[in-house]
Motif scaffolding. Sequence first.
Motif, PDB file in Angstrom:
ATOM      1  N   ARG A  45     -46.909  10.947   1.337  1.00 34.44           N
ATOM      2  CA  ARG A  45     -47.826  10.531   2.631  1.00 34.44           C
ATOM      3  C   ARG A  45     -48.520   8.750   3.059  1.00 34.44           C
ATOM      4  NH1 ARG A  45     -52.051  13.760  -0.526  1.00 34.44           N
ATOM      5  NH2 ARG A  45     -52.981  11.200  -1.367  1.00 34.44           N
ATOM      6  N   PRO A  46     -47.739   7.869   2.628  1.00 34.60           N
ATOM      7  CA  PRO A  46     -47.975   6.274   3.268  1.00 34.60           C
ATOM      8  C   PRO A  46     -46.921   6.214   4.121  1.00 34.60           C
ATOM      9  CG  PRO A  46     -47.983   6.503   0.432  1.00 34.60           C
ATOM     10  CD  PRO A  46     -48.293   7.628   1.075  1.00 34.60           C
ATOM     11  N   VAL A  47     -45.753   6.830   3.723  1.00 36.31           N
ATOM     12  CA  VAL A  47     -44.625   6.831   5.193  1.00 36.31           C
ATOM     13  C   VAL A  47     -45.265   7.214   6.409  1.00 36.31           C
ATOM     14  CG1 VAL A  47     -41.879   7.283   5.837  1.00 36.31           C
ATOM     15  CG2 VAL A  47     -42.681   6.838   3.390  1.00 36.31           C
ATOM     16  N   LEU A  48     -45.936   8.906   6.425  1.00 41.10           N
ATOM     17  CA  LEU A  48     -46.047   9.127   7.369  1.00 41.10           C
ATOM     18  C   LEU A  48     -47.459   8.242   7.811  1.00 41.10           C
ATOM     19  CD1 LEU A  48     -44.909  11.224   6.357  1.00 41.10           C
ATOM     20  CD2 LEU A  48     -46.704  12.396   6.911  1.00 41.10           C
ATOM     21  N   TYR A  49     -48.191   7.828   7.327  1.00 39.49           N
ATOM     22  CA  TYR A  49     -49.589   6.648   7.494  1.00 39.49           C
ATOM     23  C   TYR A  49     -48.998   5.540   8.374  1.00 39.49           C
ATOM     24  CZ  TYR A  49     -53.081   9.877   5.088  1.00 39.49           C
ATOM     25  OH  TYR A  49     -53.434  10.900   4.452  1.00 39.49           O
ATOM     26  N   ARG A  50     -47.977   5.255   7.332  1.00 37.04           N
ATOM     27  CA  ARG A  50     -47.211   3.879   8.841  1.00 37.04           C
ATOM     28  C   ARG A  50     -46.909   3.820   9.687  1.00 37.04           C
ATOM     29  NH1 ARG A  50     -44.935   2.950   3.247  1.00 37.04           N
ATOM     30  NH2 ARG A  50     -43.281   3.830   4.132  1.00 37.04           N
ATOM     31  N   ARG A  51     -46.376   5.118  10.044  1.00 36.64           N
ATOM     32  CA  ARG A  51     -46.056   5.468  11.552  1.00 36.64           C
ATOM     33  C   ARG A  51     -46.855   6.054  12.377  1.00 36.64           C
ATOM     34  NH1 ARG A  51     -41.979   5.833   8.399  1.00 36.64           N
ATOM     35  NH2 ARG A  51     -39.275   5.845   9.162  1.00 36.64           N
ATOM     36  N   TRP A  52     -47.922   6.772  12.083  1.00 30.56           N
ATOM     37  CA  TRP A  52     -49.305   7.766  12.473  1.00 30.56           C
ATOM     38  C   TRP A  52     -50.419   7.967  12.046  1.00 30.56           C
ATOM     39  CZ3 TRP A  52     -44.518  10.234  11.477  1.00 30.56           C
ATOM     40  CH2 TRP A  52     -43.319  10.112  12.676  1.00 30.56           C
ATOM     41  N   PRO A  53     -51.153   6.555  12.339  1.00 31.11           N
ATOM     42  CA  PRO A  53     -52.553   6.765  10.369  1.00 31.11           C
ATOM     43  C   PRO A  53     -53.181   7.562  11.400  1.00 31.11           C
ATOM     44  CG  PRO A  53     -52.443   4.230  12.808  1.00 31.11           C
ATOM     45  CD  PRO A  53     -50.638   5.597  12.774  1.00 31.11           C
ATOM     46  N   ARG A  55     -54.090  11.834  12.027  1.00 29.12           N
ATOM     47  CA  ARG A  55     -53.586  13.039  11.948  1.00 29.12           C
ATOM     48  C   ARG A  55     -52.959  12.955  13.761  1.00 29.12           C
ATOM     49  NH1 ARG A  55     -55.544  18.846  10.683  1.00 29.12           N
ATOM     50  NH2 ARG A  55     -57.572  18.079  12.111  1.00 29.12           N
ATOM     51  N   ASP A  56     -53.971  13.173  14.543  1.00 26.83           N
ATOM     52  CA  ASP A  56     -53.784  13.658  15.987  1.00 26.83           C
ATOM     53  C   ASP A  56     -52.724  12.446  17.128  1.00 26.83           C
ATOM     54  OD1 ASP A  56     -55.939  15.170  15.466  1.00 26.83           O
ATOM     55  OD2 ASP A  56     -57.612  13.749  16.877  1.00 26.83           O
ATOM     56  N   ASP A  57     -52.188  10.977  16.076  1.00 22.50           N
ATOM     57  CA  ASP A  57     -51.390  11.039  16.027  1.00 22.50           C
ATOM     58  C   ASP A  57     -50.354  10.577  16.533  1.00 22.50           C
ATOM     59  OD1 ASP A  57     -52.840   9.094  17.179  1.00 22.50           O
ATOM     60  OD2 ASP A  57     -52.507   7.356  15.453  1.00 22.50           O
ATOM     61  N   LEU A  58     -50.112  11.973  14.811  1.00 24.23           N
ATOM     62  CA  LEU A  58     -48.585  12.746  14.531  1.00 24.23           C
ATOM     63  C   LEU A  58     -48.509  14.023  15.486  1.00 24.23           C
ATOM     64  CD1 LEU A  58     -46.677  12.952  12.442  1.00 24.23           C
ATOM     65  CD2 LEU A  58     -48.084  13.817  11.020  1.00 24.23           C
ATOM     66  N   LEU A  59     -49.353  14.137  15.648  1.00 22.83           N
ATOM     67  CA  LEU A  59     -50.017  15.475  16.449  1.00 22.83           C
ATOM     68  C   LEU A  59     -49.163  15.300  17.707  1.00 22.83           C
ATOM     69  CD1 LEU A  59     -50.431  18.635  16.807  1.00 22.83           C
ATOM     70  CD2 LEU A  59     -52.951  18.105  18.012  1.00 22.83           C
ATOM     71  N   VAL A  60     -49.586  14.374  18.666  1.00 28.72           N
ATOM     72  CA  VAL A  60     -48.683  14.240  19.906  1.00 28.72           C
ATOM     73  C   VAL A  60     -47.312  13.659  19.252  1.00 28.72           C
ATOM     74  CG1 VAL A  60     -49.273  12.289  21.674  1.00 28.72           C
ATOM     75  CG2 VAL A  60     -51.323  13.544  20.728  1.00 28.72           C
ATOM     76  N   ALA A  61     -47.584  13.330  18.306  1.00 25.92           N
ATOM     77  CA  ALA A  61     -45.724  12.610  18.567  1.00 25.92           C
ATOM     78  C   ALA A  61     -44.803  13.690  18.080  1.00 25.92           C
ATOM     79  CB  ALA A  61     -45.809  11.601  17.477  1.00 25.92           C
ATOM     80  N   THR A  62     -45.157  14.492  17.678  1.00 26.33           N
ATOM     81  CA  THR A  62     -44.743  16.248  17.033  1.00 26.33           C
ATOM     82  C   THR A  62     -44.314  16.765  18.469  1.00 26.33           C
ATOM     83  OG1 THR A  62     -45.813  15.796  14.810  1.00 26.33           O
ATOM     84  CG2 THR A  62     -44.898  18.516  15.852  1.00 26.33           C
ATOM     85  N   LEU A  63     -45.537  17.088  19.227  1.00 26.85           N
ATOM     86  CA  LEU A  63     -45.019  17.690  20.172  1.00 26.85           C
ATOM     87  C   LEU A  63     -44.659  17.614  22.103  1.00 26.85           C
ATOM     88  CD1 LEU A  63     -49.094  18.878  20.657  1.00 26.85           C
ATOM     89  CD2 LEU A  63     -47.221  20.512  20.204  1.00 26.85           C
ATOM     90  N   ARG A  64     -44.814  15.800  21.555  1.00 23.20           N
ATOM     91  CA  ARG A  64     -43.991  15.098  22.699  1.00 23.20           C
ATOM     92  C   ARG A  64     -42.385  15.755  22.444  1.00 23.20           C
ATOM     93  NH1 ARG A  64     -47.441   9.784  22.706  1.00 23.20           N
ATOM     94  NH2 ARG A  64     -48.335  10.198  25.304  1.00 23.20           N
TER      95      ARG A  64
END
Length: 194
Positions: A45-53, A55-64
């Motif tokens: 999880r810390p690896v994800l948090y470093r890139r996308w603080p 959850r919605d940031d990760l969602l937008v990156a995923t959809l892009r």
Amino acid sequence: MSLNTRRRGAELEVAILDAAWAVLIESGYTGFTFEAIAARAGTSRPVLYRRWPQRDDLLVATLRRHWAAKPIPVPDTGSLRDDAIGFLRNVDQGRTGLMTLISAQLVEYFRATGTNFRELRDSMRPPGQPTGFATIVQRAVARGELADVVRSPRVIDLPFDLFRNEMLMTMRPVTADWITETIDVVWLPLLHTT
């Protein structure tokens, strides 16, 4: 995973976004958690948090990566009508199943964030890039097919909005007759009166 085979940089990001997409498709926004995505990607999880603080940031990156990165071709036939019909056919062939699935999987996201499909779609588009129908209208104006007047974005994008509504209401591909009728009976007369 040994230190010699650890993924880094772009390779790791692609693996995370692919895992996030799989989680979103299978579990929807409710199941779209850092824990589920990290487990699926084989990282922490810390690896994800470093890139996308958030959850919605990760969602937008995923959809892009998995949705917006595959633009729908906008025809340039030299005819406003033919471009519009061709574009809706391209949308129907390329996105109907995906749009239905994503719309259903993101209901909780829209509820939690107070946003909607249009706002999400607009956030996926690079700044300043027009919608497919805006491009079609701009070309028609440049060719002299339409008067050069200010038109509401709602009028310009109406065929896409009606298409999405039809697709969600029927849960199947939109018919060629529906596309033609929407362009000929609804959209073109509206464009010529504004």
